[in-house]
Design a protein around this motif. Structure first.
Motif, PDB file in Angstrom:
ATOM      1  N   ASP A 117       0.825  -1.227   0.000  1.00 21.48           N
ATOM      2  CA  ASP A 117       0.000   0.000   0.000  1.00 21.48           C
ATOM      3  C   ASP A 117       0.847   1.260   0.000  1.00 21.48           C
ATOM      4  N   ALA A 118       2.131   1.101   0.359  1.00 25.35           N
ATOM      5  CA  ALA A 118       3.059   2.249   0.353  1.00 25.35           C
ATOM      6  C   ALA A 118       4.468   1.679   0.430  1.00 25.35           C
ATOM      7  N   GLU A 119       5.461   2.571   0.491  1.00 29.82           N
ATOM      8  CA  GLU A 119       6.837   2.088   0.639  1.00 29.82           C
ATOM      9  C   GLU A 119       6.975   1.336   1.966  1.00 29.82           C
ATOM     10  N   PRO A 120       7.879   0.359   2.033  1.00 29.39           N
ATOM     11  CA  PRO A 120       8.026  -0.447   3.259  1.00 29.39           C
ATOM     12  C   PRO A 120       8.187   0.367   4.539  1.00 29.39           C
ATOM     13  N   GLU A 121       8.996   1.422   4.464  1.00 30.16           N
ATOM     14  CA  GLU A 121       9.224   2.216   5.689  1.00 30.16           C
ATOM     15  C   GLU A 121       7.932   2.902   6.147  1.00 30.16           C
ATOM     16  N   VAL A 122       7.096   3.291   5.173  1.00 25.42           N
ATOM     17  CA  VAL A 122       5.828   3.950   5.513  1.00 25.42           C
ATOM     18  C   VAL A 122       4.868   2.941   6.119  1.00 25.42           C
ATOM     19  N   VAL A 123       4.816   1.765   5.532  1.00 25.11           N
ATOM     20  CA  VAL A 123       3.925   0.718   6.058  1.00 25.11           C
ATOM     21  C   VAL A 123       4.354   0.327   7.467  1.00 25.11           C
ATOM     22  N   ALA A 124       5.650   0.247   7.680  1.00 24.56           N
ATOM     23  CA  ALA A 124       6.155  -0.078   9.022  1.00 24.56           C
ATOM     24  C   ALA A 124       5.742   1.000  10.028  1.00 24.56           C
ATOM     25  N   ALA A 125       5.833   2.257   9.623  1.00 25.83           N
ATOM     26  CA  ALA A 125       5.452   3.352  10.526  1.00 25.83           C
ATOM     27  C   ALA A 125       3.958   3.341  10.804  1.00 25.83           C
ATOM     28  N   TRP A 126       3.168   3.062   9.803  1.00 25.38           N
ATOM     29  CA  TRP A 126       1.707   2.936  10.010  1.00 25.38           C
ATOM     30  C   TRP A 126       1.415   1.875  11.064  1.00 25.38           C
ATOM     31  N   TYR A 127       2.093   0.721  10.927  1.00 21.41           N
ATOM     32  CA  TYR A 127       1.804  -0.393  11.830  1.00 21.41           C
ATOM     33  C   TYR A 127       2.271  -0.068  13.233  1.00 21.41           C
ATOM     34  N   ASP A 128       3.404   0.606  13.305  1.00 18.87           N
ATOM     35  CA  ASP A 128       3.936   1.041  14.614  1.00 18.87           C
ATOM     36  C   ASP A 128       2.912   1.933  15.312  1.00 18.87           C
ATOM     37  N   ASP A 129       2.311   2.830  14.552  1.00 17.58           N
ATOM     38  CA  ASP A 129       1.311   3.740  15.137  1.00 17.58           C
ATOM     39  C   ASP A 129       0.069   2.993  15.608  1.00 17.58           C
ATOM     40  N   ALA A 130      -0.275   1.932  14.887  1.00 16.16           N
ATOM     41  CA  ALA A 130      -1.542   1.226  15.171  1.00 16.16           C
ATOM     42  C   ALA A 130      -1.393   0.178  16.273  1.00 16.16           C
ATOM     43  N   LEU A 131      -0.193  -0.381  16.392  1.00 16.57           N
ATOM     44  CA  LEU A 131       0.019  -1.499  17.326  1.00 16.57           C
ATOM     45  C   LEU A 131      -0.312  -1.085  18.757  1.00 16.57           C
ATOM     46  N   PRO A 132      -1.033  -1.933  19.508  1.00 21.41           N
ATOM     47  CA  PRO A 132      -1.336  -1.590  20.906  1.00 21.41           C
ATOM     48  C   PRO A 132      -0.051  -1.437  21.727  1.00 21.41           C
ATOM     49  N   ALA A 133      -0.144  -0.683  22.796  1.00 17.11           N
ATOM     50  CA  ALA A 133       1.041  -0.467  23.652  1.00 17.11           C
ATOM     51  C   ALA A 133       1.543  -1.792  24.212  1.00 17.11           C
ATOM     52  N   GLN A 134       0.630  -2.705  24.478  1.00 17.02           N
ATOM     53  CA  GLN A 134       1.030  -4.025  24.984  1.00 17.02           C
ATOM     54  C   GLN A 134       0.158  -5.086  24.338  1.00 17.02           C
ATOM     55  N   LEU A 135       0.800  -6.053  23.706  1.00  8.38           N
ATOM     56  CA  LEU A 135       0.061  -7.180  23.136  1.00  8.38           C
ATOM     57  C   LEU A 135      -0.317  -8.149  24.254  1.00  8.38           C
ATOM     58  N   ASP A 136      -1.503  -8.700  24.187  1.00  5.70           N
ATOM     59  CA  ASP A 136      -1.940  -9.596  25.259  1.00  5.70           C
ATOM     60  C   ASP A 136      -1.364 -11.002  25.090  1.00  5.70           C
ATOM     61  N   VAL A 137      -1.402 -11.511  23.855  1.00  2.00           N
ATOM     62  CA  VAL A 137      -0.815 -12.832  23.578  1.00  2.00           C
ATOM     63  C   VAL A 137       0.006 -12.704  22.301  1.00  2.00           C
ATOM     64  N   LEU A 138       1.301 -12.921  22.423  1.00  3.72           N
ATOM     65  CA  LEU A 138       2.212 -12.837  21.280  1.00  3.72           C
ATOM     66  C   LEU A 138       2.731 -14.231  20.967  1.00  3.72           C
ATOM     67  N   ILE A 139       2.412 -14.711  19.778  1.00  2.00           N
ATOM     68  CA  ILE A 139       2.894 -16.024  19.328  1.00  2.00           C
ATOM     69  C   ILE A 139       4.145 -15.808  18.469  1.00  2.00           C
ATOM     70  N   LEU A 140       5.190 -16.563  18.754  1.00  2.00           N
ATOM     71  CA  LEU A 140       6.442 -16.467  18.005  1.00  2.00           C
ATOM     72  C   LEU A 140       6.885 -17.847  17.546  1.00  2.00           C
ATOM     73  N   GLY A 141       7.679 -17.863  16.489  1.00  2.00           N
ATOM     74  CA  GLY A 141       8.378 -19.072  16.089  1.00  2.00           C
ATOM     75  C   GLY A 141       9.865 -18.853  16.303  1.00  2.00           C
ATOM     76  N   ILE A 142      10.646 -19.817  15.919  1.00  2.00           N
ATOM     77  CA  ILE A 142      12.105 -19.700  16.011  1.00  2.00           C
ATOM     78  C   ILE A 142      12.716 -20.367  14.794  1.00  2.00           C
ATOM     79  N   GLY A 143      13.702 -19.710  14.213  1.00  2.00           N
ATOM     80  CA  GLY A 143      14.404 -20.316  13.091  1.00  2.00           C
ATOM     81  C   GLY A 143      15.586 -21.140  13.563  1.00  2.00           C
ATOM     82  N   GLU A 144      16.136 -21.954  12.672  1.00  2.00           N
ATOM     83  CA  GLU A 144      17.306 -22.772  13.020  1.00  2.00           C
ATOM     84  C   GLU A 144      18.491 -21.892  13.419  1.00  2.00           C
ATOM     85  N   ASP A 145      18.484 -20.658  12.930  1.00  2.00           N
ATOM     86  CA  ASP A 145      19.581 -19.721  13.250  1.00  2.00           C
ATOM     87  C   ASP A 145      19.295 -18.927  14.512  1.00  2.00           C
TER      88      ASP A 145
END
Ligand code: 6PG
Length: 240
Positions: A117-145
């Motif tokens: 929808d825009a340049e990567p840096e702009v999309v990242a900034a949009w998401y940063d603005d929208a993301l809640p101050a604290q996520l309630d449940v964060l699911i992560l994976g892990i790579g072999e590295d």
């Protein structure tokens, strides 16, 4: 992390039981978050491991939990590949197929990283603005590295302390990424890490038990989370 347990928690299941064990953990954590907060932010991991877990989460919630509060769940993404939402490599596409559509989560509660929808840096900034101050449940994976989300070993993202979402470059394709930064993991109320397979055993042991620097194993950022492993991925851990 917020009010989540500070000591590490590891749940190990046989490979055939992993998806159900992980789904049961996520149901427990989502219900606890809903009890505590009402509307809650659930942040999804991408890659391949979560697909079966998300599918089982939906079917188990439907069959075993009367009134599972999908209506109160806001879906966020820990990272995304810089590909369109219908691309087979898209984490959003996988989440739609395995969880969002089957659970009937309202579009208004699904917060896609708006790749394209825009340049990567702009999309990242949009998401940063929208993301809640604290996520309630964060699911992560892990790579072999030892990477998690799209925070790779020795990447500049590890030193990012201002922004909560940044662009990144993966050593494996798709190279272009968007990712949450370490502070989002540290601030999350509950973190659940999913890993299966012998190829992850070394990274899992380094993340949970090693004294390796976070720069070399970014998944150490989640070392105090709830780790749900199959027996192969847990093979490198010291027996309790
Ligand atoms: C991604 C993920 C990434 C993933 C690990 C493990 O976009 O690829 O967010 O951090 O969790 O690479 O991937 P697998 O589950 O496919 O092994």
């Amino acid at each position: 992390m917020g009010d989540a347990p500070t000591a590490r928690s590891v749940e190990v299941a046989a490979p055939d039981d992993f998806a159900q064990t992980a789904a049961d953990v996520l149901i427990r954590e989502v219900l606890a978050a809903h009890e505590a907060r009402g509307e809650l932010g659930l942040c999804l991991a991408g890659g391949s491991t979560p697909r079966a877990v998300y599918e089982r989460l939906v079917t188990t919630a439907e069959s075993c939990v009367v009134g599972f509060p999908w209506h109160a769940v806001h879906v966020w993404f820990g990272d995304e590949r810089w590909v369109g939402p219908t691309d087979p490599a898209s984490n959003y596409r996988m989440a739609c197929e395995a969880l969002i559509d089957p659970a009937g989560i309202d579009d208004a509660n699904v917060h896609r990283m708006r790749v394209g929808d825009a340049e990567p840096e702009v999309v990242a900034a949009w998401y940063d603005d929208a993301l809640p101050a604290q996520l309630d449940v964060l699911i992560l994976g892990i790579g072999e590295d030892g990477h998690t989300a799209s925070i790779f070993p020795d990447s500049k993202t590890l030193g990012e302390r201002e922004r909560r979402v940044v662009t990144a470059r993966s050593p494996v394709p798709p190279h272009g990424r968007l990712t949450i930064t370490p502070a989002v993991i540290e601030d999350a109320c509950r973190v659940v890490v999913l890993a299966t397979g012998a190829s992850k055993a070394g990274a899992v042991a380094a993340a949970i038990e090693g004294d390796i620097a976070v720069e070399r194993c970014p998944a150490r950022l989640a070392r105090h989370g709830i780790w749900v492993l199959d027996t192969d991925a847990a093979a490198g851990l010291d027996p309790l």
